[in-house]
Scaffold this motif. Sequence first.
Motif, PDB file in Angstrom:
ATOM      1  N   PRO A  29      -2.203 -37.456  83.022  1.00 55.94           N
ATOM      2  CA  PRO A  29      -1.814 -37.230  84.290  1.00 55.94           C
ATOM      3  C   PRO A  29      -1.153 -37.523  85.148  1.00 55.94           C
ATOM      4  CG  PRO A  29      -3.797 -38.918  83.101  1.00 55.94           C
ATOM      5  CD  PRO A  29      -3.137 -38.339  82.135  1.00 55.94           C
ATOM      6  N   ASP A  30      -0.179 -37.364  84.498  1.00 56.96           N
ATOM      7  CA  ASP A  30       1.916 -37.437  84.711  1.00 56.96           C
ATOM      8  C   ASP A  30       2.136 -35.926  84.864  1.00 56.96           C
ATOM      9  OD1 ASP A  30       3.503 -38.633  86.205  1.00 56.96           O
ATOM     10  OD2 ASP A  30       4.931 -38.652  84.502  1.00 56.96           O
ATOM     11  N   SER A  31       1.499 -35.502  84.167  1.00 52.76           N
ATOM     12  CA  SER A  31       2.222 -33.581  83.761  1.00 52.76           C
ATOM     13  C   SER A  31       0.937 -33.001  85.058  1.00 52.76           C
ATOM     14  CB  SER A  31       1.726 -33.575  82.890  1.00 52.76           C
ATOM     15  OG  SER A  31       1.848 -32.621  82.738  1.00 52.76           O
ATOM     16  N   ILE A  32      -0.239 -33.071  84.864  1.00 50.42           N
ATOM     17  CA  ILE A  32      -0.846 -33.202  86.058  1.00 50.42           C
ATOM     18  C   ILE A  32      -0.785 -33.077  87.222  1.00 50.42           C
ATOM     19  CG2 ILE A  32      -3.384 -32.295  86.803  1.00 50.42           C
ATOM     20  CD1 ILE A  32      -4.474 -32.056  83.912  1.00 50.42           C
ATOM     21  N   ASN A  61     -10.458 -35.685  83.906  1.00 51.05           N
ATOM     22  CA  ASN A  61     -11.149 -36.441  84.716  1.00 51.05           C
ATOM     23  C   ASN A  61      -9.580 -36.696  86.358  1.00 51.05           C
ATOM     24  OD1 ASN A  61     -11.977 -37.250  82.269  1.00 51.05           O
ATOM     25  ND2 ASN A  61     -12.344 -39.388  82.981  1.00 51.05           N
ATOM     26  N   VAL A  62      -8.869 -35.827  85.904  1.00 51.19           N
ATOM     27  CA  VAL A  62      -8.061 -35.738  87.433  1.00 51.19           C
ATOM     28  C   VAL A  62      -8.634 -34.050  88.246  1.00 51.19           C
ATOM     29  CG1 VAL A  62      -6.525 -37.350  86.443  1.00 51.19           C
ATOM     30  CG2 VAL A  62      -5.977 -34.485  86.010  1.00 51.19           C
ATOM     31  N   LYS A  63      -9.434 -34.039  87.780  1.00 50.43           N
ATOM     32  CA  LYS A  63     -10.239 -32.538  88.748  1.00 50.43           C
ATOM     33  C   LYS A  63      -9.947 -32.661  90.367  1.00 50.43           C
ATOM     34  CE  LYS A  63     -15.441 -33.195  87.152  1.00 50.43           C
ATOM     35  NZ  LYS A  63     -15.899 -32.309  86.365  1.00 50.43           N
ATOM     36  N   PHE A  64     -10.004 -34.077  90.366  1.00 49.95           N
ATOM     37  CA  PHE A  64     -10.592 -34.053  91.954  1.00 49.95           C
ATOM     38  C   PHE A  64      -9.112 -33.651  92.615  1.00 49.95           C
ATOM     39  CE2 PHE A  64      -8.754 -38.234  90.224  1.00 49.95           C
ATOM     40  CZ  PHE A  64      -7.944 -38.415  90.602  1.00 49.95           C
ATOM     41  N   ALA A 156       0.362 -38.098  97.927  1.00 49.69           N
ATOM     42  CA  ALA A 156       0.162 -38.571  97.168  1.00 49.69           C
ATOM     43  C   ALA A 156      -0.782 -38.897  96.762  1.00 49.69           C
ATOM     44  CB  ALA A 156       0.736 -39.833  99.085  1.00 49.69           C
ATOM     45  N   THR A 157      -1.553 -38.607  96.907  1.00 48.58           N
ATOM     46  CA  THR A 157      -2.571 -38.599  95.125  1.00 48.58           C
ATOM     47  C   THR A 157      -2.187 -38.187  94.269  1.00 48.58           C
ATOM     48  OG1 THR A 157      -4.466 -39.194  96.966  1.00 48.58           O
ATOM     49  CG2 THR A 157      -5.573 -38.264  95.001  1.00 48.58           C
ATOM     50  N   SER A 158      -1.731 -36.853  94.264  1.00 42.95           N
ATOM     51  CA  SER A 158      -1.456 -36.417  93.207  1.00 42.95           C
ATOM     52  C   SER A 158      -0.136 -37.266  92.184  1.00 42.95           C
ATOM     53  CB  SER A 158      -0.889 -35.306  93.229  1.00 42.95           C
ATOM     54  OG  SER A 158      -1.855 -34.596  93.088  1.00 42.95           O
ATOM     55  N   LEU A 159       1.056 -38.027  93.476  1.00 38.58           N
ATOM     56  CA  LEU A 159       2.206 -38.748  92.750  1.00 38.58           C
ATOM     57  C   LEU A 159       1.852 -39.741  91.875  1.00 38.58           C
ATOM     58  CD1 LEU A 159       4.649 -37.639  95.734  1.00 38.58           C
ATOM     59  CD2 LEU A 159       4.794 -36.543  93.171  1.00 38.58           C
ATOM     60  N   LEU A 160       0.580 -40.415  93.112  1.00 40.74           N
ATOM     61  CA  LEU A 160      -0.318 -41.926  92.620  1.00 40.74           C
ATOM     62  C   LEU A 160      -1.051 -41.542  91.102  1.00 40.74           C
ATOM     63  CD1 LEU A 160       0.064 -44.960  92.768  1.00 40.74           C
ATOM     64  CD2 LEU A 160      -1.977 -44.412  94.384  1.00 40.74           C
ATOM     65  N   THR A 161      -1.769 -40.474  90.930  1.00 39.32           N
ATOM     66  CA  THR A 161      -2.315 -40.302  89.087  1.00 39.32           C
ATOM     67  C   THR A 161      -1.306 -40.678  88.005  1.00 39.32           C
ATOM     68  OG1 THR A 161      -3.704 -39.168  90.947  1.00 39.32           O
ATOM     69  CG2 THR A 161      -3.696 -38.731  88.796  1.00 39.32           C
ATOM     70  N   GLY A 162       0.236 -39.491  88.939  1.00 43.69           N
ATOM     71  CA  GLY A 162       0.608 -39.333  87.842  1.00 43.69           C
ATOM     72  C   GLY A 162       1.426 -40.855  87.629  1.00 43.69           C
ATOM     73  N   ILE A 163       1.665 -41.620  88.727  1.00 47.19           N
ATOM     74  CA  ILE A 163       2.149 -43.012  88.447  1.00 47.19           C
ATOM     75  C   ILE A 163       1.140 -44.197  87.623  1.00 47.19           C
ATOM     76  CG2 ILE A 163       2.875 -45.509  89.588  1.00 47.19           C
ATOM     77  CD1 ILE A 163       4.549 -43.533  91.815  1.00 47.19           C
ATOM     78  N   ILE A 164       0.199 -44.145  87.383  1.00 47.87           N
ATOM     79  CA  ILE A 164      -1.035 -44.624  87.208  1.00 47.87           C
ATOM     80  C   ILE A 164      -1.260 -44.380  86.191  1.00 47.87           C
ATOM     81  CG2 ILE A 164      -3.130 -45.457  87.441  1.00 47.87           C
ATOM     82  CD1 ILE A 164      -3.355 -45.784  90.606  1.00 47.87           C
ATOM     83  N   GLY A 165      -1.256 -42.987  85.309  1.00 44.65           N
ATOM     84  CA  GLY A 165      -1.849 -42.230  84.439  1.00 44.65           C
ATOM     85  C   GLY A 165      -0.369 -43.233  82.914  1.00 44.65           C
ATOM     86  N   ASN A 199     -11.226 -42.533  88.528  1.00 45.79           N
ATOM     87  CA  ASN A 199     -11.773 -40.997  87.152  1.00 45.79           C
ATOM     88  C   ASN A 199     -10.641 -40.814  86.385  1.00 45.79           C
ATOM     89  OD1 ASN A 199     -13.089 -39.038  89.084  1.00 45.79           O
ATOM     90  ND2 ASN A 199     -11.996 -40.289  90.533  1.00 45.79           N
ATOM     91  N   VAL A 200      -9.485 -41.947  86.026  1.00 44.25           N
ATOM     92  CA  VAL A 200      -8.559 -41.576  84.773  1.00 44.25           C
ATOM     93  C   VAL A 200      -9.393 -42.802  84.390  1.00 44.25           C
ATOM     94  CG1 VAL A 200      -7.117 -42.184  84.014  1.00 44.25           C
ATOM     95  CG2 VAL A 200      -6.677 -41.169  85.799  1.00 44.25           C
ATOM     96  N   TYR A 201      -9.223 -43.840  83.903  1.00 38.33           N
ATOM     97  CA  TYR A 201     -10.181 -45.248  83.294  1.00 38.33           C
ATOM     98  C   TYR A 201     -11.724 -45.593  82.273  1.00 38.33           C
ATOM     99  CZ  TYR A 201      -5.487 -46.063  83.120  1.00 38.33           C
ATOM    100  OH  TYR A 201      -3.600 -44.906  82.315  1.00 38.33           O
ATOM    101  N   GLN A 202     -11.856 -44.815  83.865  1.00 41.17           N
ATOM    102  CA  GLN A 202     -13.953 -45.473  84.078  1.00 41.17           C
ATOM    103  C   GLN A 202     -14.801 -44.106  84.028  1.00 41.17           C
ATOM    104  OE1 GLN A 202     -12.598 -48.616  86.941  1.00 41.17           O
ATOM    105  NE2 GLN A 202     -14.496 -49.045  86.603  1.00 41.17           N
TER     106      GLN A 202
END
Length: 329
Positions: A29-32, A61-64, A156-165, A199-202
């Motif tokens: 997720p961080d790479s993508i 899982n991060v295709k959104f 912002a969504t892409s950046l937060l996805t990297g952080i959460i991942g 999406n990432v964890y559930q």
Amino acid sequence: MNYKESKEILEKIKKAKRILVNCHRSPDPDSIGSATALYQVLVNMGKVVEIICPSDEIYQNVKFLKAFNKIRTVDFTKFDFSKFDLFIALDSSSWDMVTDLKEYVSPKIPVVVIDHHKTNKKYGEINIVDDKVTSVGELLYLVLEDWGAEINKDIATSLLTGIIGDTGVFRYPGTGASTLKVAGKLMEKGANKDEIVFNVYQSTDFELIKFWGELLRNAKIDKDCKFVWSAIPYEIYKKLDNLRVGRESSASLFAQIVDGTDFGFIAVEQEPQHLYISFRSRTGLDTSKIAVELGGGGHIYASGADIKGLSFKEAINKLLEVARKYARA
């Protein structure tokens, strides 16, 4: 100014017309997230941008994320870099992480590196390497802040996805106030934390759950050296739908939770005589030292390596020998 190199990178970008951005091998997720965020920022600057990746299996899982469908799988031995003016390598501590090739010469165009792995080899013409941040998602936010770039909801969504991942939803060590402040700012810009976590964890594929089951069935513990591990040979792996994402997710779920251990690892022979390993630390034992000795890299708490050219048994013996060496150090 968060990083003095930010201005230099921005100057390079302004001079370039066609820019490459990478997702590393077996992208997470961080790479993508960081790649899709930077893609959008550069396109908004009027640049022609491509995202390239050496892996033919991209984490779905991060295709959104906006621009997810822009990621293109390429063979780096055949790729024509001459059509581009600049290559920005994200979340990749070494050139082989970018290309998935051990023997490869850097392209004859400027390379910029933005990364947070302490084992980064600084192979770029300009390097921003900050191992104090949790993720490239967090680091890139700080770089974009230096640039004065507009961060909309999708970026912002892409950046937060990297952080959460990369923080495991803010639970990994090192996730402090500065990370939470950045995450808060991204949510204020419209990033939906709940959507990302869902999406990432559930949203786990049932085949992946069976993959986890196979790894748990084979799990072993070295009580003397205080680590837990599991390994799958190629003949079993190929029967499990070749789930390349299974190793990383398994390591994050199981390799650092066993009472009485300092660390753990998951090893999967994803190709004949090619073993991939993901390490996770539980107590702060520096797994990156193990990974580096095996030709890989990473962080204290999460690192990886691969062993090529040995039989499954020989590779596991080598892996265990190195792991025990650092466990006893």
